[in-house]
Scaffold this motif. Structure first.
Motif, PDB file in Angstrom:
ATOM      1  N   UNK A  33       0.824  -1.210   0.000  1.00 14.88           N
ATOM      2  CA  UNK A  33       0.000   0.000   0.000  1.00 14.88           C
ATOM      3  C   UNK A  33       0.853   1.254   0.000  1.00 14.88           C
ATOM      4  N   UNK A  34       2.073   1.196   0.520  1.00 16.10           N
ATOM      5  CA  UNK A  34       2.945   2.358   0.535  1.00 16.10           C
ATOM      6  C   UNK A  34       3.558   2.653  -0.819  1.00 16.10           C
ATOM      7  N   UNK A  35       3.531   1.689  -1.750  1.00 19.37           N
ATOM      8  CA  UNK A  35       4.155   1.886  -3.045  1.00 19.37           C
ATOM      9  C   UNK A  35       3.207   2.436  -4.094  1.00 19.37           C
ATOM     10  N   UNK A  36       1.952   2.609  -3.767  1.00 19.04           N
ATOM     11  CA  UNK A  36       1.012   3.145  -4.750  1.00 19.04           C
ATOM     12  C   UNK A  36       1.340   4.612  -5.007  1.00 19.04           C
ATOM     13  N   UNK A  37       1.295   5.011  -6.272  1.00 19.07           N
ATOM     14  CA  UNK A  37       1.602   6.413  -6.564  1.00 19.07           C
ATOM     15  C   UNK A  37       0.521   7.337  -5.996  1.00 19.07           C
ATOM     16  N   UNK A  38       0.966   8.475  -5.533  1.00 19.90           N
ATOM     17  CA  UNK A  38       0.034   9.453  -4.978  1.00 19.90           C
ATOM     18  C   UNK A  38      -0.816  10.037  -6.104  1.00 19.90           C
ATOM     19  N   UNK A  39      -2.082  10.261  -5.810  1.00 20.96           N
ATOM     20  CA  UNK A  39      -2.991  10.827  -6.800  1.00 20.96           C
ATOM     21  C   UNK A  39      -2.737  12.330  -6.884  1.00 20.96           C
ATOM     22  N   UNK A  40      -2.408  12.800  -8.073  1.00 16.39           N
ATOM     23  CA  UNK A  40      -2.134  14.215  -8.274  1.00 16.39           C
ATOM     24  C   UNK A  40      -3.427  14.930  -8.655  1.00 16.39           C
ATOM     25  N   UNK A  41      -3.658  16.115  -8.108  1.00 20.15           N
ATOM     26  CA  UNK A  41      -4.844  16.863  -8.519  1.00 20.15           C
ATOM     27  C   UNK A  41      -4.691  17.311  -9.971  1.00 20.15           C
ATOM     28  N   UNK A  42      -5.803  17.508 -10.658  1.00 26.26           N
ATOM     29  CA  UNK A  42      -5.698  17.953 -12.052  1.00 26.26           C
ATOM     30  C   UNK A  42      -5.052  19.340 -12.126  1.00 26.26           C
ATOM     31  N   UNK A  43      -4.372  19.637 -13.221  1.00 30.66           N
ATOM     32  CA  UNK A  43      -3.703  20.943 -13.322  1.00 30.66           C
ATOM     33  C   UNK A  43      -4.724  22.079 -13.394  1.00 30.66           C
ATOM     34  N   UNK A  44      -4.313  23.227 -12.906  1.00 31.82           N
ATOM     35  CA  UNK A  44      -5.176  24.413 -12.943  1.00 31.82           C
ATOM     36  C   UNK A  44      -5.258  24.928 -14.376  1.00 31.82           C
ATOM     37  N   UNK A  45      -6.389  25.516 -14.757  1.00 30.68           N
ATOM     38  CA  UNK A  45      -6.499  26.048 -16.114  1.00 30.68           C
ATOM     39  C   UNK A  45      -5.557  27.233 -16.326  1.00 30.68           C
ATOM     40  N   UNK A  46      -5.228  27.544 -17.582  1.00 29.51           N
ATOM     41  CA  UNK A  46      -4.335  28.674 -17.851  1.00 29.51           C
ATOM     42  C   UNK A  46      -4.927  29.986 -17.329  1.00 29.51           C
ATOM     43  N   UNK A  47      -4.112  30.810 -16.773  1.00 35.02           N
ATOM     44  CA  UNK A  47      -4.560  32.103 -16.261  1.00 35.02           C
ATOM     45  C   UNK A  47      -5.236  32.017 -14.902  1.00 35.02           C
ATOM     46  N   UNK A  48      -5.119  30.894 -14.206  1.00 32.43           N
ATOM     47  CA  UNK A  48      -5.777  30.714 -12.914  1.00 32.43           C
ATOM     48  C   UNK A  48      -5.137  31.612 -11.865  1.00 32.43           C
ATOM     49  N   UNK A  49      -5.991  32.305 -11.105  1.00 34.66           N
ATOM     50  CA  UNK A  49      -5.548  33.123  -9.977  1.00 34.66           C
ATOM     51  C   UNK A  49      -6.386  32.750  -8.770  1.00 34.66           C
ATOM     52  N   UNK A  50      -5.755  32.529  -7.649  1.00 36.14           N
ATOM     53  CA  UNK A  50      -6.453  32.113  -6.439  1.00 36.14           C
ATOM     54  C   UNK A  50      -7.405  33.214  -5.985  1.00 36.14           C
ATOM     55  N   UNK A  51      -8.665  32.868  -5.752  1.00 37.82           N
ATOM     56  CA  UNK A  51      -9.655  33.800  -5.230  1.00 37.82           C
ATOM     57  C   UNK A  51     -10.208  34.774  -6.243  1.00 37.82           C
TER      58      UNK A  51
END
Length: 103
Positions: A33-51
């Motif tokens: 179970x420790x060798x399973x690759x971590x699930x990466x979140x999908x990439x943010x769209x171009x021009x993404x700004x937090x908030x």
């Protein structure tokens, strides 16, 4: 050894190896179970700004006012004259002020 049946378990119990076998199985399961690759979140769209609003979007417009300037002038004049207040029970604007609650 991944496939075992009741006869294997009975034999291990007789020989006293069952406890060690089960511990080895637990260790093998933990390491798998420790060798399973971590699930990466999908990439943010171009021009993404937090908030911020997404690129190409903006906040909605304010709803249009349902009152005209004349309505507002009438309302402020009525307010200044005391129409519709607790001091004017019949809403005529010419009633004398009541003395309820005063000394």
């Amino acid at each position: 050894m991944t496939d075992f049946n009741e006869a294997d378990i009975a034999a291990m119990r007789k020989e006293g190896d069952l406890r060690g076998f089960l511990r080895d199985q637990l260790r093998a399961g933990k390491s798998r179970t420790g060798q399973q690759p971590a699930v990466k979140p999908p990439p943010k769209p171009p021009g993404y700004r937090v908030g911020a609003w997404p690129a190409g979007a903006r906040p909605p417009d304010r709803p249009p006012s349902r009152h005209t300037d004349q309505d507002w002038r009438y309302a402020i004049d009525a307010y200044r004259a005391g129409h519709g207040s607790d001091k004017d029970p019949c809403h005529c604007g010419s009633c004398p002020t009541t003395t309820k609650g005063t000394r």
